[in-house]
Design a protein around this motif. Structure first.
Motif, PDB file in Angstrom:
ATOM      1  N   VAL C 498      35.449  54.618   6.186  1.00 38.99           N
ATOM      2  CA  VAL C 498      35.967  54.375   7.534  1.00 38.99           C
ATOM      3  C   VAL C 498      36.141  52.868   7.733  1.00 38.99           C
ATOM      4  CG1 VAL C 498      35.484  54.652  10.002  1.00 38.99           C
ATOM      5  CG2 VAL C 498      34.773  56.423   8.374  1.00 38.99           C
ATOM      6  N   LEU C 499      37.268  52.506   8.294  1.00 35.67           N
ATOM      7  CA  LEU C 499      37.580  51.108   8.542  1.00 35.67           C
ATOM      8  C   LEU C 499      36.601  50.533   9.572  1.00 35.67           C
ATOM      9  CD1 LEU C 499      39.860  49.073   7.784  1.00 35.67           C
ATOM     10  CD2 LEU C 499      41.020  49.796   9.887  1.00 35.67           C
ATOM     11  N   ILE C 500      36.071  49.332   9.280  1.00 31.03           N
ATOM     12  CA  ILE C 500      35.098  48.805  10.248  1.00 31.03           C
ATOM     13  C   ILE C 500      35.716  47.875  11.289  1.00 31.03           C
ATOM     14  CG2 ILE C 500      33.108  49.008   8.699  1.00 31.03           C
ATOM     15  CD1 ILE C 500      33.256  45.885   8.511  1.00 31.03           C
ATOM     16  N   GLY C 501      36.946  47.451  11.063  1.00 30.28           N
ATOM     17  CA  GLY C 501      37.533  46.557  12.068  1.00 30.28           C
ATOM     18  C   GLY C 501      38.700  45.788  11.491  1.00 30.28           C
ATOM     19  N   PRO C 502      39.128  44.740  12.175  1.00 28.82           N
ATOM     20  CA  PRO C 502      40.299  43.980  11.736  1.00 28.82           C
ATOM     21  C   PRO C 502      40.104  43.350  10.353  1.00 28.82           C
ATOM     22  CG  PRO C 502      39.578  43.274  13.934  1.00 28.82           C
ATOM     23  CD  PRO C 502      38.544  44.187  13.409  1.00 28.82           C
ATOM     24  N   ALA C 503      41.215  43.158   9.651  1.00 33.08           N
ATOM     25  CA  ALA C 503      41.164  42.553   8.322  1.00 33.08           C
ATOM     26  C   ALA C 503      40.650  41.122   8.411  1.00 33.08           C
ATOM     27  CB  ALA C 503      42.558  42.572   7.702  1.00 33.08           C
ATOM     28  N   VAL C 504      39.992  40.694   7.335  1.00 32.99           N
ATOM     29  CA  VAL C 504      39.456  39.325   7.313  1.00 32.99           C
ATOM     30  C   VAL C 504      40.155  38.517   6.226  1.00 32.99           C
ATOM     31  CG1 VAL C 504      37.219  40.040   8.225  1.00 32.99           C
ATOM     32  CG2 VAL C 504      37.563  39.956   5.749  1.00 32.99           C
ATOM     33  N   PRO C 505      40.244  37.195   6.399  1.00 36.91           N
ATOM     34  CA  PRO C 505      40.946  36.393   5.400  1.00 36.91           C
ATOM     35  C   PRO C 505      40.173  36.297   4.081  1.00 36.91           C
ATOM     36  CG  PRO C 505      40.083  35.001   7.162  1.00 36.91           C
ATOM     37  CD  PRO C 505      39.839  36.406   7.572  1.00 36.91           C
ATOM     38  N   TYR C 506      40.909  35.962   3.030  1.00 34.79           N
ATOM     39  CA  TYR C 506      40.377  35.847   1.668  1.00 34.79           C
ATOM     40  C   TYR C 506      39.025  35.146   1.619  1.00 34.79           C
ATOM     41  CZ  TYR C 506      40.420  34.328  -3.271  1.00 34.79           C
ATOM     42  OH  TYR C 506      40.114  34.092  -4.578  1.00 34.79           O
ATOM     43  N   ALA C 507      38.943  33.986   2.264  1.00 34.79           N
ATOM     44  CA  ALA C 507      37.750  33.149   2.130  1.00 34.79           C
ATOM     45  C   ALA C 507      36.518  33.766   2.788  1.00 34.79           C
ATOM     46  CB  ALA C 507      38.018  31.776   2.734  1.00 34.79           C
ATOM     47  N   GLU C 508      36.722  34.768   3.651  1.00 33.57           N
ATOM     48  CA  GLU C 508      35.569  35.330   4.376  1.00 33.57           C
ATOM     49  C   GLU C 508      35.062  36.643   3.801  1.00 33.57           C
ATOM     50  OE1 GLU C 508      36.028  35.556   8.654  1.00 33.57           O
ATOM     51  OE2 GLU C 508      37.122  33.652   8.655  1.00 33.57           O
ATOM     52  N   VAL C 509      35.768  37.199   2.833  1.00 36.01           N
ATOM     53  CA  VAL C 509      35.420  38.547   2.369  1.00 36.01           C
ATOM     54  C   VAL C 509      33.981  38.622   1.868  1.00 36.01           C
ATOM     55  CG1 VAL C 509      35.939  40.364   0.705  1.00 36.01           C
ATOM     56  CG2 VAL C 509      37.803  39.134   1.815  1.00 36.01           C
ATOM     57  N   ALA C 510      33.605  37.683   1.010  1.00 40.86           N
ATOM     58  CA  ALA C 510      32.261  37.757   0.427  1.00 40.86           C
ATOM     59  C   ALA C 510      31.192  37.637   1.513  1.00 40.86           C
ATOM     60  CB  ALA C 510      32.089  36.675  -0.630  1.00 40.86           C
ATOM     61  N   ASP C 511      31.431  36.776   2.522  1.00 45.26           N
ATOM     62  CA  ASP C 511      30.472  36.647   3.637  1.00 45.26           C
ATOM     63  C   ASP C 511      30.337  37.976   4.375  1.00 45.26           C
ATOM     64  OD1 ASP C 511      30.187  33.990   3.048  1.00 45.26           O
ATOM     65  OD2 ASP C 511      31.574  33.293   4.615  1.00 45.26           O
ATOM     66  N   VAL C 512      31.471  38.619   4.610  1.00 49.13           N
ATOM     67  CA  VAL C 512      31.447  39.887   5.342  1.00 49.13           C
ATOM     68  C   VAL C 512      30.668  40.941   4.551  1.00 49.13           C
ATOM     69  CG1 VAL C 512      32.884  41.821   6.107  1.00 49.13           C
ATOM     70  CG2 VAL C 512      33.556  39.475   6.654  1.00 49.13           C
ATOM     71  N   ILE C 513      30.892  40.987   3.256  1.00 49.91           N
ATOM     72  CA  ILE C 513      30.172  41.985   2.445  1.00 49.91           C
ATOM     73  C   ILE C 513      28.672  41.682   2.476  1.00 49.91           C
ATOM     74  CG2 ILE C 513      29.937  43.039   0.155  1.00 49.91           C
ATOM     75  CD1 ILE C 513      32.663  43.536   1.664  1.00 49.91           C
ATOM     76  N   GLU C 514      28.337  40.409   2.392  1.00 48.38           N
ATOM     77  CA  GLU C 514      26.913  40.050   2.490  1.00 48.38           C
ATOM     78  C   GLU C 514      26.333  40.499   3.825  1.00 48.38           C
ATOM     79  OE1 GLU C 514      25.433  36.440  -0.234  1.00 48.38           O
ATOM     80  OE2 GLU C 514      26.662  35.795   1.474  1.00 48.38           O
ATOM     81  N   ASP C 515      27.086  40.311   4.900  1.00 48.36           N
ATOM     82  CA  ASP C 515      26.620  40.753   6.220  1.00 48.36           C
ATOM     83  C   ASP C 515      26.381  42.261   6.233  1.00 48.36           C
ATOM     84  OD1 ASP C 515      26.742  38.230   7.161  1.00 48.36           O
ATOM     85  OD2 ASP C 515      28.525  38.499   8.425  1.00 48.36           O
ATOM     86  N   ILE C 516      27.327  42.990   5.651  1.00 50.10           N
ATOM     87  CA  ILE C 516      27.197  44.451   5.647  1.00 50.10           C
ATOM     88  C   ILE C 516      25.948  44.869   4.866  1.00 50.10           C
ATOM     89  CG2 ILE C 516      28.243  46.591   4.758  1.00 50.10           C
ATOM     90  CD1 ILE C 516      30.992  45.350   5.398  1.00 50.10           C
ATOM     91  N   VAL C 517      25.739  44.214   3.717  1.00 56.09           N
ATOM     92  CA  VAL C 517      24.578  44.568   2.901  1.00 56.09           C
ATOM     93  C   VAL C 517      23.284  44.199   3.630  1.00 56.09           C
ATOM     94  CG1 VAL C 517      23.366  44.092   0.743  1.00 56.09           C
ATOM     95  CG2 VAL C 517      25.846  44.462   0.720  1.00 56.09           C
ATOM     96  N   GLU C 518      23.281  43.056   4.280  1.00 57.93           N
ATOM     97  CA  GLU C 518      22.083  42.671   5.042  1.00 57.93           C
ATOM     98  C   GLU C 518      21.818  43.650   6.177  1.00 57.93           C
ATOM     99  OE1 GLU C 518      22.432  38.558   6.216  1.00 57.93           O
ATOM    100  OE2 GLU C 518      22.410  37.927   4.102  1.00 57.93           O
TER     101      GLU C 518
END
Lengths: 104, 171, 551
Positions: C498-518
C-alpha cells in the motif's frame, strides 16, 4: 524520463540532437552534419528549430541499417561550444553508468 | 506477392474479389467472410471454386457448416505479431477436419513458415520474393518438434519412447 | 540435473542457425528493425540505453558447473566481464554486440543453454523453486514438470505470437519460493485424496501497471492433463486477449474483465472440446523425462559433524550459517544460499571470475550443481554439512558470503535507468545506498526478515508491489522521484503493498526507508513479529505519520 521512443509530436524548446543505437553493436551514436553517425556527442549536428529537428530525425530514421530507434534528445551548449547532454537519461547514455560495478 | 503452395512458388488460381465488385461467372474466387455469409448457398452453387477470407477476430464456428464445400480458407495475419490465426488454423484442421487449402495472408515472412505449416497452413501469400524463394530451405530449418499438432510430424517425446522401446526390445 | 539428449541439442542448434540467418538479414538490410525487433525479442535480445542486452534462460533455476563456466566465458569474451541474474531465473548480459550474438549463442548451445523465449510475446522461461528437489517436505521435484512444460512451450506453433508475454511458475512446497501468485499461470503441485499428483492452477497474476494476484481457476488438474489444460488456457487467451492496447494485453486483464468464473468456463469448455489431441501424459512419458534428471549419490552423513561443532565457535561463521544455510531433505546436507547482494554492490550481479569460482566450488562441494533464485541470489543445493566451514571461507574470499539473505539488504532491484530504455529513474544506486545504511549485520539481524524491492518504472521488473517495502521510480519534471509502498509480499500469502504517501526525491529515499524501519522497530510488539506482520496489524498510518511528519 518518459521514453523518447514514444515521441509523438516533435516540438523542441532548445538545442537538440538526433541520437540512436548503432545496429551492429548497439553503441550510442549521434547524427552528424555529414549524414553519418558518430559515437561522440561533440560530433553531433545541433538543431535549434522544430523543423530542423524533424528533418534531421527523418534522415536518421531513414538509415535503418546504420542505426536503430532514432529520436530527438535535448542538449546544452556550454561556453566554447561544448555540448552536454540535456537530461539524466542522455547523460547516462553519453557518459555511462552512474554506479560502481563492484562493491565499495 | 508470390504464392507458395505445396512447397513451391505457384500461380494463384484464385481471384481476390473485392466486396463491391461483381463476381466472375466461373473460375476460382476468394471473397470476404461478410460477403460469403450474406448468401453462402449462392456462392457455393456457382461454377468455380470458392474460398473465404476469414478474419482473425471471428470464431471459426460460423464457417464450419460450409467447410466440406469450400476449396480454400484464407486466414489473416494483419501483422506477423498477431497470432490469432494460428489457433483458427489448428481448430479448422484438427477439430473440424477441414481438408481444403488453408492459406496464410497478410504480413507473412519466412520466419513464420515452420509455425504456420505446423498449425496446418499449406499455402502462403509471402510478402517478400526472397522469402518465397527460401521456402523449401526454411522448412528444413527444424527437425525436432516438441508439440503434437495435426501436421503428422513425430514429436521428440514419441521418438524418445520409440527409441526406449527398441532398446528394451533389443536386450 | 536434467541431461539434454540428442534431440534437445539438435533443436537448440537449429535455433542458433535460424537466429544467425535472422541477424545476417538484419545487418544486410533485408529485414527492417520493425520486422527484426520481434525476431530478436523471441531470442532474448533487447536494445537498451547503451547497447543490446542479451537475456539467457536458466530453466527452473538449475545450472551445472560447466554451464556456469560457459556463462562466465560469454561474460568475458562477448561482454564486459559480468552478468546480472534476474527475478525470473535468467541471466542478462548488458553489452553484447549484435554481430557477435550468434557466436555467443552457439557457444552456449554447446553446453545446453539457450535464450529462446526469454523475451517477446510468447511463453517465457518456466520458473520454479530454486530449492526444488532438495527442500524438505516437498510433494515431489517440480522440475520434472517444469521441464515437461519447458519442452511443450518451446517454439510452440500456436502460441509464439500471443497478445503479450506469458509466464509460468511452479512450486511443490508449502512455502512458495517461486512467487506463483504473480505469474500468468501459477502451478502448485499437490496430491489429491487418492494420492495422485496434480496441480492447483492459478491464473491472471502479474505486476506492472495493473497488478493482480492470481486466482485459482481449478483446484486440481491431474498431472497427466496438465499440458492440455494449459493449452486450453492459452487458446482462450490467444483468441480473446486484447491486442489493441499493450497495457491491457496480459491475461490478467482478460481474467479481470471476464471475471474468473466466466474465464474458467471458457477454458473448461475449450478443454472439453479439445478431446484427446496427444497431450495426455501417460506414466511412461512422465518417467521418460524424470529418467533424465540425475540426483547426487548422497553419502550417509551425521546430522552434526565435528567440523560444524568446531566452527560454531567462530561467531562470523555462525552468523553466516544461521543466515544463509537451510535444511536439506537428506541428513548431513544443507542448501547454501550465495548472496549476490554485497554491501555497496549492484543487486544480482556476478563477475565472470565469481562465476568461475562458484562453478569450482559447486564441483568441490555441491555435486557440480548451482541454483538461481528469483531473489537474485545463487545457491549450492547439496553441500555436506562437514564442508560448510571450508565453503564459507572460500565464499567469503569471493565476496559471496554476506550474511544478509532475506534481510533488509537482500534487495531485489531491476537495472533501472542506468541500463534500461524503459526506466524513469535509477534503481541500483538506491539499492547500493540502502545496503550502506544497513551495512551493520547486527542491526540487520535485529530488524529480521524484510524484503525491499525496487523498480525503476511502472513495468515492475523489480517486483516493487510485492516487496515488504516497495520502491517505485517515477519522473516528475525531469527529476527522479520514488513512491514507497509497504506490506506487499510475494509468497503463498501474496499481496500488493500500500502506498504510504507522496513520492520523495532521489536524495531522500534512504532516509525515508530508515524512518520506516525505525518506526517498525518501535511498533513491533515483540522481536519475532516480522515487518510485514506489523504492517498487517497496524496498517500504513503509523508509518506514514513517521515518514511525513517532518517532511
Amino acid at each position: 524520463m518518459t521514453s523518447p521512443l514514444e515521441q509523438k509530436k516533435i516540438r523542441i524548446t532548445g538545442p537538440s540532437v538526433v541520437t540512436a543505437n548503432r545496429t551492429w553493436d548497439g553503441a550510442v551514436v549521434y547524427r552528424t552534419a555529414d549524414r553519418g553517425w558518430s559515437t561522440a556527442l561533440a560530433d553531433a549536428a545541433i538543431v535549434g528549430t522544430s523543423d530542423d529537428a524533424r528533418a534531421l530525425l527523418a534522415e536518421g530514421v531513414a538509415d535503418d541499417v546504420g542505426a536503430v530507434g532514432a529520436y530527438i534528445a535535448p542538449v546544452e551548449v556550454k561556453e566554447g561550444g561544448v555540448i552536454k547532454p540535456g537530461n539524466l537519461r542522455e547523460h547516462i547514455r553519453s557518459k555511462g553508468l552512474t554506479i560502481d560495478l563492484l562493491p565499495a | 506477392m508470390p504464392l507458395v503452395k505445396q512447397g513451391r512458388i505457384t500461380t494463384d488460381l484464385f481471384v481476390h474479389v473485392a466486396d463491391g465488385a461483381e463476381l466472375p461467372g466461373d473460375g476460382a474466387i476468394l471473397i470476404s467472410a461478410a460477403r460469403f455469409l450474406e448468401d453462402p448457398e449462392a456462392i457455393l452453387k456457382r461454377a468455380g471454386k470458392a474460398g473465404v477470407i476469414w478474419p482473425n477476430s471471428r470464431a471459426v464456428d460460423d464457417l464450419v457448416p460450409y467447410l466440406d464445400r469450400l476449396a480454400a480458407v484464407a486466414l489473416v495475419f494483419p501483422t506477423f505479431r498477431d497470432g490469432r490465426a494460428y489457433s483458427q488454423a489448428r481448430l479448422l484442421r484438427e477439430r473440424h477436419g477441414y481438408e481444403g487449402e488453408l492459406r496464410a495472408i497478410g504480413q507473412i515472412l519466412r520466419d513464420q513458415f515452420v509455425f504456420m505449416s505446423r498449425a496446418g497452413f499449406d499455402a502462403f501469400e509471402v510478402k517478400k520474393d526472397a522469402d518465397a524463394d527460401a521456402f523449401a530451405e526454411t522448412m528444413k530449418r527444424y527437425s525436432v518438434f516438441y508439440q503434437p499438432t495435426g501436421d503428422g510430424r513425430v514429436t521428440a517425446l514419441n521418438r524418445r519412447m520409440q527409441l526406449r522401446h527398441s532398446e528394451s526390445a533389443g536386450q | 540435473m536434467y541431461a539434454y539428449d540428442e534431440l534437445d541439442r539438435t533443436l537448440i542448434n537449429e535455433r542458433v542457425s535460424e537466429f544467425r540467418d535472422q541477424v545476417k538479414r538484419r545487418l544486410s538490410g533485408e529485414l527492417t528493425e520493425d520486422e527484426f525487433k520481434i525476431l530478436r525479442l523471441q531470442n532474448g535480445v533487447y536494445l537498451q540505453l547503451h547497447a543490446y542486452m542479451f537475456r539467457v534462460a536458466i530453466p527452473y533455476g538449475t545450472l551445472s558447473s560447466k554451464q556456469l563456466r560457459r556463462l562466465a566465458h560469454v561474460a568475458r569474451r562477448y561482454d564486459r566481464g559480468y552478468g546480472h541474474f534476474t527475478t525470473r531465473q535468467n541471466i542478462q548480459f548488458n553489452w553484447i554486440k549484435l554481430a557477435e550474438l550468434p557466436d555467443a549463442l552457439a557457444e552456449l548451445a554447446d553446453v545446453g543453454i539457450h535464450a529462446m523465449q526469454t523475451s517477446g510475446n510468447n511463453m517465457r522461461n518456466v520458473t520454479s523453486d530454486q530449492w526444488a528437489g532438495v527442500a524438505p517436505g516437498e510433494v515431489e521435484d517440480p522440475r520434472i514438470w517444469s521441464e515437461i512444460l519447458r519442452q511443450h512451450t518451446t517454439l510452440h506453433p500456436e502460441f509464439s505470437f500471443l497478445p503479450r508475454k506469458f509466464k509460468i511458475a511452479i512450486t511443490a512446497s508449502e512455502h512458495d519460493r517461486a512467487a506463483i501468485k504473480i505469474h500468468d499461470i501459477g502451478l502448485r503441485l499437490h496430491k489429491n485424496a487418492d494420492g495422485e499428483t496434480g496441480f492447483e492452477v492459478l491464473v491472471g497474476g502479474g505486476l506492472g501497471r495493473t497488478p493482480f494476484i492470481a486466482k485459482t481457476i481449478k483446484p486440481f488438474v491431474h498431472g497427466r492433463d496438465i499440458l492440455s489444460y494449459v493449452e486450453a488456457i492459452l487458446r482462450v487467451y490467444n483468441q480473446y486477449g486484447r491486442r489493441d492496447n499493450i497495457y491491457k494485453a496480459r491475461i490478467k486483464i482478460l481474467v479481470h474483465e471476464l471475471g474468473i468464473e466466466k474465464f474458467a468456463r471458457e477454458v473448461e469448455e475449450e478443454w472439453k472440446l479439445m478431446g484427446d489431441v496427444g497431450l495426455t501424459l501417460d506414466h511412461s512419458a512422465i518417467e521418460e523425462v524424470r529418467s533424465r534428471f540425475s540426483y547426487p549419490a548422497y553419502e550417509k552423513l551425521p546430522h552434526m559433524p565435528d567440523e560444524l561443532k568446531q566452527a560454531a565457535a567462530d561467531p562470523l561463521f555462525e552468523r553466516w550459517r544461521k543466515n544463509s544455510v537451510a535444511p536439506h531433505k537428506v541428513q548431513g546436507y544443507s542448501i547454501v544460499t550465495l548472496s549476490l547482494k554485497p554491501v555497496g554492490g549492484p543487486p544480482g550481479d556476478a563477475t565472470a571470475d565469481q562465476m568461475d569460482a562458484v562453478a569450482d566450488l559447486a564441483d568441490k562441494y555441491s555435486f557440480g550443481e548451482i541454483r538461481v533464485g528469483h531473489e537474485q541470489n545463487l545457491a549450492l543445493p547439496h553441500v555436506a554439512k562437514r564442508d560448510l566451514p571450508q565453503l564459507w571461507r572460500a565464499l567469503d574470499r569471493l565476496g559471496l558470503a554476506t550474511p544478509n539473505v532475506n534481510l533488509v539488504t537482500d534487495i531485489i532491484a531491476c537495472p533501472g535507468l542506468d541500463y534500461c530504455s524503459l526506466a524513469n529513474a535509477r534503481s541500483i544506486p538506491i539499492a547500493q545506498e540502502l545496503t550502506r545504511r544497513f551495512a551493520n549485520h547486527d542491526t540487520a539481524d535485529m530488524i529480521g526478515r524484510l524484503h525491499i524491492n525496487i523498480s525503476g518504472c511502472i513495468n515492475a521488473c523489480g517486483h516493487h508491489h510485492v516487496g515488504h517495502i516497495g520502491i517505485l521510480g517515477v519522473e516528475k519534471n525531469g527529476e527522479e522521484f520514488y513512491q514507497i509502498t509497504i506490506g506487499g509480499r510475494a509468497d503463498e500469502n501474496a499481496q500488493m503493498g500500500v502506498l504510504i504517501g507522496p513520492a520523495v526525491p532521489y536524495a531522500e529515499v534512504a532516509d525515508v526507508i530508515e524512518d520506516i524501519v525505525e518506526a517498525y522497530l518501535a511498533l513491533r510488539d515483540r522481536p519475532e513479529e516480522l515487518f510485514v506482520d506489523t504492517v498487517k496489524r497496524l496498517g500504513v498510518e503509523p508509518f506514514k505519520e513517521r515518514v511525513y511528519a517532518t517532511r
